[in-house]
Scaffold this motif. Structure first.
Motif, mmCIF file in Angstrom:
data_model
loop_
_atom_site.group_PDB
_atom_site.id
_atom_site.type_symbol
_atom_site.label_atom_id
_atom_site.label_comp_id
_atom_site.label_asym_id
_atom_site.label_seq_id
_atom_site.Cartn_x
_atom_site.Cartn_y
_atom_site.Cartn_z
ATOM 1 N N GLU A 20 -47.813 71.950 -6.764
ATOM 2 C CA GLU A 20 -47.343 73.271 -7.118
ATOM 3 C C GLU A 20 -46.435 73.183 -8.102
ATOM 4 O OE1 GLU A 20 -48.785 77.504 -7.599
ATOM 5 O OE2 GLU A 20 -49.058 76.579 -6.362
ATOM 6 N N TYR A 21 -45.251 72.972 -6.868
ATOM 7 C CA TYR A 21 -43.316 73.084 -7.555
ATOM 8 C C TYR A 21 -43.605 72.146 -8.994
ATOM 9 C CZ TYR A 21 -38.636 72.624 -7.524
ATOM 10 O OH TYR A 21 -37.909 72.063 -7.861
ATOM 11 N N LEU A 22 -44.018 70.824 -8.800
ATOM 12 C CA LEU A 22 -43.593 69.610 -9.745
ATOM 13 C C LEU A 22 -43.956 69.785 -10.625
ATOM 14 C CD1 LEU A 22 -43.914 66.734 -7.329
ATOM 15 C CD2 LEU A 22 -41.518 67.677 -8.604
ATOM 16 N N LEU A 23 -45.220 70.880 -10.845
ATOM 17 C CA LEU A 23 -46.206 71.303 -12.346
ATOM 18 C C LEU A 23 -45.266 72.121 -12.658
ATOM 19 C CD1 LEU A 23 -50.169 71.211 -11.039
ATOM 20 C CD2 LEU A 23 -48.855 69.404 -12.650
ATOM 21 N N THR A 24 -45.040 73.609 -12.158
ATOM 22 C CA THR A 24 -44.304 74.310 -12.125
ATOM 23 C C THR A 24 -43.026 74.259 -12.800
ATOM 24 O OG1 THR A 24 -45.102 75.755 -10.710
ATOM 25 C CG2 THR A 24 -43.381 76.569 -12.033
ATOM 26 N N GLU A 25 -42.052 73.686 -12.621
ATOM 27 C CA GLU A 25 -40.895 72.715 -12.960
ATOM 28 C C GLU A 25 -40.951 71.883 -14.061
ATOM 29 O OE1 GLU A 25 -37.442 73.081 -11.392
ATOM 30 O OE2 GLU A 25 -38.746 75.101 -10.603
ATOM 31 N N CYS A 26 -41.849 70.751 -14.684
ATOM 32 C CA CYS A 26 -42.087 70.395 -15.802
ATOM 33 C C CYS A 26 -42.640 71.077 -16.976
ATOM 34 C CB CYS A 26 -43.375 69.591 -15.454
ATOM 35 S SG CYS A 26 -43.128 67.879 -14.498
ATOM 36 N N VAL A 27 -43.401 72.704 -16.971
ATOM 37 C CA VAL A 27 -44.149 73.265 -17.479
ATOM 38 C C VAL A 27 -42.417 74.233 -17.901
ATOM 39 C CG1 VAL A 27 -44.961 75.664 -18.260
ATOM 40 C CG2 VAL A 27 -45.956 73.251 -17.551
ATOM 41 N N ARG A 28 -42.024 74.497 -17.124
ATOM 42 C CA ARG A 28 -40.415 75.296 -17.543
ATOM 43 C C ARG A 28 -39.784 74.159 -17.891
ATOM 44 N NH1 ARG A 28 -35.447 75.398 -15.720
ATOM 45 N NH2 ARG A 28 -35.671 73.683 -14.649
ATOM 46 N N ARG A 29 -39.408 73.215 -17.902
ATOM 47 C CA ARG A 29 -39.004 72.614 -18.883
ATOM 48 C C ARG A 29 -39.117 72.051 -20.005
ATOM 49 N NH1 ARG A 29 -36.439 68.196 -14.243
ATOM 50 N NH2 ARG A 29 -35.513 68.992 -12.945
ATOM 51 N N ARG A 30 -40.460 72.118 -20.047
ATOM 52 C CA ARG A 30 -40.699 71.804 -21.369
ATOM 53 C C ARG A 30 -41.026 72.986 -22.092
ATOM 54 N NH1 ARG A 30 -46.144 72.095 -23.783
ATOM 55 N NH2 ARG A 30 -46.523 70.595 -25.395
ATOM 56 N N LYS A 31 -40.778 74.237 -21.677
ATOM 57 C CA LYS A 31 -40.575 75.276 -22.832
ATOM 58 C C LYS A 31 -39.527 75.412 -23.123
ATOM 59 C CE LYS A 31 -44.643 78.163 -20.416
ATOM 60 N NZ LYS A 31 -45.242 79.182 -19.664
ATOM 61 N N LYS A 32 -38.791 75.647 -22.206
ATOM 62 C CA LYS A 32 -36.970 75.211 -22.238
ATOM 63 C C LYS A 32 -36.434 74.349 -23.468
ATOM 64 C CE LYS A 32 -32.591 75.443 -20.086
ATOM 65 N NZ LYS A 32 -31.931 73.331 -20.986
ATOM 66 N N THR A 33 -37.377 73.385 -23.120
ATOM 67 C CA THR A 33 -37.314 72.419 -24.328
ATOM 68 C C THR A 33 -37.851 72.552 -25.535
ATOM 69 O OG1 THR A 33 -36.950 70.262 -22.747
ATOM 70 C CG2 THR A 33 -37.252 69.816 -24.994
ATOM 71 N N ALA A 34 -38.280 73.024 -25.820
ATOM 72 C CA ALA A 34 -39.487 74.190 -26.909
ATOM 73 C C ALA A 34 -38.359 74.502 -27.327
ATOM 74 C CB ALA A 34 -40.491 73.788 -26.526
ATOM 75 N N LYS A 35 -38.081 75.647 -26.866
ATOM 76 C CA LYS A 35 -36.865 76.761 -27.446
ATOM 77 C C LYS A 35 -35.903 76.636 -27.749
ATOM 78 C CE LYS A 35 -34.432 80.680 -25.569
ATOM 79 N NZ LYS A 35 -34.013 81.335 -24.752
ATOM 80 N N ASP A 36 -35.465 75.489 -27.638
ATOM 81 C CA ASP A 36 -33.768 74.235 -27.804
ATOM 82 C C ASP A 36 -34.322 74.039 -29.675
ATOM 83 O OD1 ASP A 36 -32.756 75.176 -25.046
ATOM 84 O OD2 ASP A 36 -32.561 73.313 -24.411
ATOM 85 N N LYS A 37 -35.250 73.697 -29.209
ATOM 86 C CA LYS A 37 -35.618 72.625 -30.253
ATOM 87 C C LYS A 37 -35.990 73.912 -31.813
ATOM 88 C CE LYS A 37 -37.745 68.555 -28.922
ATOM 89 N NZ LYS A 37 -39.233 67.715 -28.799
ATOM 90 N N THR A 38 -36.260 74.734 -31.305
ATOM 91 C CA THR A 38 -36.788 76.165 -32.294
ATOM 92 C C THR A 38 -35.352 76.598 -32.638
ATOM 93 O OG1 THR A 38 -37.312 77.791 -30.461
ATOM 94 C CG2 THR A 38 -38.759 75.848 -31.537
ATOM 95 N N ASP A 39 -34.543 76.871 -31.343
ATOM 96 C CA ASP A 39 -33.344 77.405 -32.211
ATOM 97 C C ASP A 39 -32.365 76.888 -33.317
ATOM 98 O OD1 ASP A 39 -33.701 79.635 -30.524
ATOM 99 O OD2 ASP A 39 -32.809 78.544 -29.049
#
Length: 61
Positions: free
Chosen positions: A42-61
């Motif tokens: 659960e920790y690893l999946l949560t971290e992966c999703v958090r990083r993916r969201k951050k990466t997606a946000k960075d790409k749209t900025d």
């Protein structure tokens, strides 16, 4: 509002099949981090999703 928070904290069960070698690696890692295997996954999946969201946000900025 309280009902929304309760739904967010509710846990879903999912069947998960992994190879014996991956399971052994996860078990060792979980032990090192003082977590259960489920907690580690659960920790690893949560971290992966958090990083993916951050990466997606960075790409749209």
């Amino acid at each position: 509002m309280a009902d929304t928070k309760a739904k967010e904290k509710a846990k879903k069960q999912i069947p998960l099949r992994v190879s014996a070698s991956l399971y052994a690696d996860l078990a060792q890692w979980a032990e090192e981090d003082f977590r259960s295997i489920n907690g580690q996954i659960e920790y690893l999946l949560t971290e992966c999703v958090r990083r993916r969201k951050k990466t997606a946000k960075d790409k749209t900025d």
